[in-house]
Structure formats: structure tokens, C-alpha cells
Enzyme design. Structure first.
Site, PDB file in Angstrom:
ATOM      1  N   HIS A 157     -48.823  45.573  64.850  1.00  9.81           N
ATOM      2  CA  HIS A 157     -47.999  45.201  63.833  1.00  9.81           C
ATOM      3  C   HIS A 157     -47.646  43.762  63.856  1.00  9.81           C
ATOM      4  CE1 HIS A 157     -47.391  49.670  63.893  1.00  9.81           C
ATOM      5  NE2 HIS A 157     -47.049  49.586  62.378  1.00  9.81           N
ATOM      6  N   ASP A 197     -55.475  50.921  58.430  1.00 11.09           N
ATOM      7  CA  ASP A 197     -54.416  50.708  58.654  1.00 11.09           C
ATOM      8  C   ASP A 197     -53.499  49.915  57.736  1.00 11.09           C
ATOM      9  OD1 ASP A 197     -51.929  51.343  60.158  1.00 11.09           O
ATOM     10  OD2 ASP A 197     -52.584  51.020  61.963  1.00 11.09           O
TER      11      ASP A 197
END
Length: 501
Positions: A176, A248
Site C-alpha cells: 500500500h 490488487d
């Protein structure tokens, strides 16, 4: 062929506004991923799902992350346990049923795609983002339980996306925030990270989610999400996988910082992905940018129509296999599933060291972090007062003090005021032990305290205290740890190898 059908997008809130509905219909995206901000009451969320399908068509895929434990988007149904909590049970039948429990709570709303479970092998105790989301550190156990979970979900009508291929378990960077690198040979990857994913491919699991990670042994330049070597060469050609490959989220900084403006979208499709997850976190413009990047790549030949057709065909087949027709979650099913969740929680509590039993009338001291941080995939955490309230139902004389990252004044004062009372240090944090937690663990070790590891199980062996490990902080786990304190029963098995720390 509409290239927008390869994009799975997100939405700002719990209702589809007229403007958002027109935006979806105008572009014709392939589906929507729902987050906690979108999921409210069952009636309202079911209405949102219907509105999305009205805009995108009946074959739209509606996804979310209902992994279990700390990563849950719908909270008003029985909570599947964390994968590592299932690892403590070592029971494939329980894992399969847990996948079905997750699916029943989703299909009740019309959600037909679950980005779960994690098949990452948690071999790095400093991994900031996987941890208890993995079934354990043994690749054979992860394969056995993870595939069972996925098949249980799919048998109940919700497509599973096993993640994060080809393995996120041996990283120390959260994708992230930045691009992790896994410097392992193909032989090492084959023996560990790839075993669960190979098992999922062989079992025919419906979809695989990619990892935003660089594996130099496979591709020295592109992370797996963008790598033809990984997605087409390894997954498709070598392993023969024919299901859906979904990325993702492309807004994660491992991709977005290096391929801004949606440039990663055509690259991942050309590499072999079928669905591109695009999250604007309240903004719709990023979805259009990613779509424009795909259209430009089609025009200049960087993405072929044949590759696009292949991706769209797989998505259409998945929608036919998992149509997303609502299946009501009856009161009887919920009651049965809740009882099962509570039983799993009790069976999974794991003892590390010699843990004493506490009488119900004991004056017990509880020390907790004041505000546990969340981040990455985690949307919520356990506040100290909530834990204290849950434990007071079993220990009415419990006294509680919070501590900060470094400030232990209130905790010290409580310990000094009750020098003979049993003391519990609860770790309800995920992102690294604080100086205060380490200081308090030292104080409690000198007086015979006990550690309640309610989130990160690695902390049970990192602190010098006997511990009870719950692998989660949902209500079932809190009741289970209280019952373990009273009874001394903690039958779970820590699914982490001794060498992991």
C-alpha cells in the site's frame, strides 16, 4: 468489445447517486468493489447492489474483502475467524465451512466475489500487512486450509480470489505504501510461496489476485501485477490456470507511484490480467483515467484486441458461474453459523507458556493501548475500553488503564495501587510493538503478569510474558479469551514455526 468491462471500480458512499449511476452506465464497467463505507444496513446495501446492477447490467461482478478476523467489510453477520485462527485448529473441514460462512453473509446482499482468502505463507514475522491474514507459516498447511476455504465459499455461491500471487508472506514493506522486493530463487519460491497457489490452480479456484511485488528471479523490472513472465509465463502457460486473474488495487503506491495516471492498467492486461481493480476512494476521475489509458493502448497496439477478448470472455464466464442472485441468510442459518464461530474461537485460543487460571471474583488489572492504529487493508481496531467492557462481563472487578505509545503513567499508577492483583497486558495493535508495550511487559514479567495477544500473534513470543493468543478481536474471540482465563482451556496450536522469530 467494451474495454471498461475489465475495470472493477469503487464508489464513494452507501448509496448510488444519480450522477454516479449515470457515470457507471455511460462507461459500462465490469463491476464494483464495496468497502466498509459502502456497507450499512442490509436493506440499504442490497438496494445499492441492485442499483449497481441496474447501471452495469445483470452480469456485473460485485466484490468485497470479507477475509475474516480484522479484515471484514460486513459486520452485522457472523464473523468468519482469521485465517491464522483456523490455522490454530488445523481442520480443513472448519476452513471450508468458514469460507461458506463468509459467502452466506455476502450473497445475502447480492455480492458474488470475495477477495479472499490470503494464500500467503507468513514466514516473515516483521511482515507489516499479512500476519494473521495468513493461515500460518507452513506452506502445506496454508495450501490445505486455504484451498478448502476458497472451495467452501464457491460451493456457497461466491467466487473466491486467492491472494496475493505469487506470495506476499516474506516481505517487510507494505505494498500500500511502497514496492516490496522478494529476493528468492525460483527454487525457494517453488518450495514455499507457490505451493498454496499451485494447489488452488489444481483445484480450479475461480480467481487469483496479483501482488504488487518485485521478484527479481522472475522479472527484474516489473512487479508481478505487470509482469508477462509471472502472469502469462508462469501462471497461465506453466501452471495452466484458466480462471480470472484480478489485480490488487492499482491506487496502492507500489504501482501508482511508478505508473501514474492509470498507465498500469493496460500493462497488467497485456501481461495477462483479466480484471483491473481501480479505487478512487471517493473520486470517480481515476476510473476514467484508467479506462483512457486502456483505450490509448488499444489504439497504438500495446494492448491487442485478442488479449482484451480473452479477458472479457473469462469475466463473462465467471459471472455465469457466480450470478450473484440474492440468497437470503435466514435467522436459523445465522444462529447456527454464530454458534459455530464461537466454537471455533474457543477451540483456537492458544497458550504460550504457563498461563494461570483466574477466578471470576478476582480483582484483575487490564492495560491496553489508547488508540490502536489501522492502515493497509484494516478498517477498524479494538479500543481498550471496548475490551474492558467485554471482559467485565466475566470479571466484574476488572480495573482498566490505557497507555500511549510512550506514556505509561496511568498504567503504572494502576499497577502500584493494586500490587497483588493479577495484571493483563493486551496487545490490540498490528503495526509494531510500542516502547510502552515493551516497558509494561517488563514490569509485568517481574510481578507475574499475563499477555493477551489479541491481534498480532507474533507478539506472544516477542514479549517476556506467558500469553493467550486469540488471532483476532471480534466478539467471539473476546468471549473465548475470557473463558480461557476462567477455565485454563486453550487448545489451539500456534501455526508459526519456531524459526519465524
Amino acid at each position: 468489445m467494451n474495454p471498461a468491462r475489465t475495470l472493477i471500480v469503487d464508489l464513494p458512499g452507501p448509496d448510488l447517486t444519480p450522477e454516479e449511476g449515470r457515470f457507471l452506465a455511460r462507461h459500462g464497467f465490469g463491476g464494483v468493489c464495496l468497502f466498509a463505507r459502502n456497507i450499512t444496513t442490509p436493506e440499504r446495501t442490497a438496494r445499492l447492489v441492485r442499483a449497481i446492477r441496474d447501471a452495469l447490467g445483470p452480469d456485473a461482478l460485485i466484490a468485497t474483502d470479507q477475509e475474516g478476523g480484522a479484515v471484514l467489510r460486513r459486520l452485522d453477520v457472523p464473523h468468519p475467524p482469521t485465517p491464522m485462527g483456523l490455522g490454530a485448529l488445523r481442520d480443513p473441514a472448519a476452513a471450508r465451512e468458514a469460507g461458506a460462512v463468509a459467502a452466506r453473509g455476502l450473497l445475502d446482499l447480492g455480492i458474488n466475489w470475495n477477495f479472499a482468502p490470503s494464500l500467503d505463507v507468513n514466514v516473515n514475522p516483521r511482515n507489516p500487512v499479512i500476519g494473521e491474514r495468513a493461515f500460518g507459516s507452513d506452506p502445506a498447511l496454508v495450501a490445505q486450509l486455504g484451498v478448502a476455504w476458497a472451495l467452501g465459499s464457491e460451493a456457497a455461491g461466491v467466487m473466491s480470489a486467492v491472494k496475493h500471487f505469487p506470495g506476499h508472506g516474506d516481505t517487510q514493506v507494505d505494498s500500500h505504501l511502497d514496492l516490496p522486493t522478494v529476493n528468492k530463487s525460483r527454487e525457494a519460491l517453488e518450495g514455499c510461496e507457490w505451493r498454496p497457489f499451485r494447489a488452488a490452480v489444481q483445484a480450479g479456484v475461480g480467481s487469483v489476485m496479483t501482488a504488487h511485488i518485485l521478484y527479481p528471479a522472475l522479472d527484474t523490472e516489473r512487479p508481478a501485477t505487470l509482469s508477462p513472465t509471472v502472469l502469462t509465463g508462469l501462471l497461465r502457460s506453466e501452471w495452466g490456470y484458466e480462471g480470472v486473474v484480478v489485480t490488487d488495487a492499482m491506487d496502492m503506491r507500489a504501482i501508482a507511484d511508478r505508473y501514474p495516471g492509470g498507465l498500469g492498467a493496460p500493462l497488467t492486461l497485456a501481461a495477462g490480467a483479466d480484471a483491473v481493480l481501480v479505487c478512487g476512494h471517493g473520486e470517480l476521475a481515476p476510473h476514467a483515467r484508467h479506462l483512457n489509458a486502456i483505450r490509448h493502448a488499444l489504439r497504438d497496439g500495446r494492448l491487442t484486441e485478442a488479449r482484451l477478448h480473452e479477458a472479457l470472455s473469462r469475466l463473462a464466464a465467471a459471472a455465469r458461474r457466480f450470478p450473484g442472485a440474492r440468497r437470503p441468510y435466514t435467522a436459523a442459518d445465522r444462529e447456527r453459523d454464530e454458534a459455530q464461530v464461537q466454537q471455533w474461537a474457543r477451540a483456537g485460543v492458544t497458550r504460550v507458556g504457563q498461563v494461570p487460571r483466574l477466578p471470576a471474583d478476582a480483582e484483575v488489572l487490564l492495560l491496553t493501548p489508547d488508540q490502536p492504529e489501522v492502515g493497509g487493508p484494516y478498517g477498524d481496531s479494538l479500543r481498550g475500553e471496548a475490551l474492558a467492557a467485554a471482559l467485565r462481563a466475566y470479571f466484574p472487578r476488572l480495573r482498566h488503564a490505557d497507555h500511549g505509545v510512550r506514556d505509561v503513567a496511568a498504567a503504572r499508577a494502576l499497577l502500584e495501587a493494586y500490587p497483588d492483583a493479577p495484571a493483563l497486558l493486551a496487545t490490540t495493535t498490528r503495526w509494531g510493538l510500542s516502547p510502552a508495550q515493551e516497558e509494561l511487559a517488563g514490569l509485568l514479567a517481574a510481578r507475574g503478569g499475563l499477555h493477551l495477544a489479541l491481534w498480532n500473534p507474533e507478539y506472544a513470543r516477542a514479549l517476556p510474558l506467558p500469553a493467550l493468543v486469540t488471532y483476532g478481536y471480534r466478539p467471539a474471540q473476546l468471549a473465548a479469551v475470557a473463558q480461557a482465563l476462567l477455565s485454563g482451556a486453550a487448545p489451539g496450536h500456534l501455526p508459526l514455526a519456531a524459526t519465524d522469530l
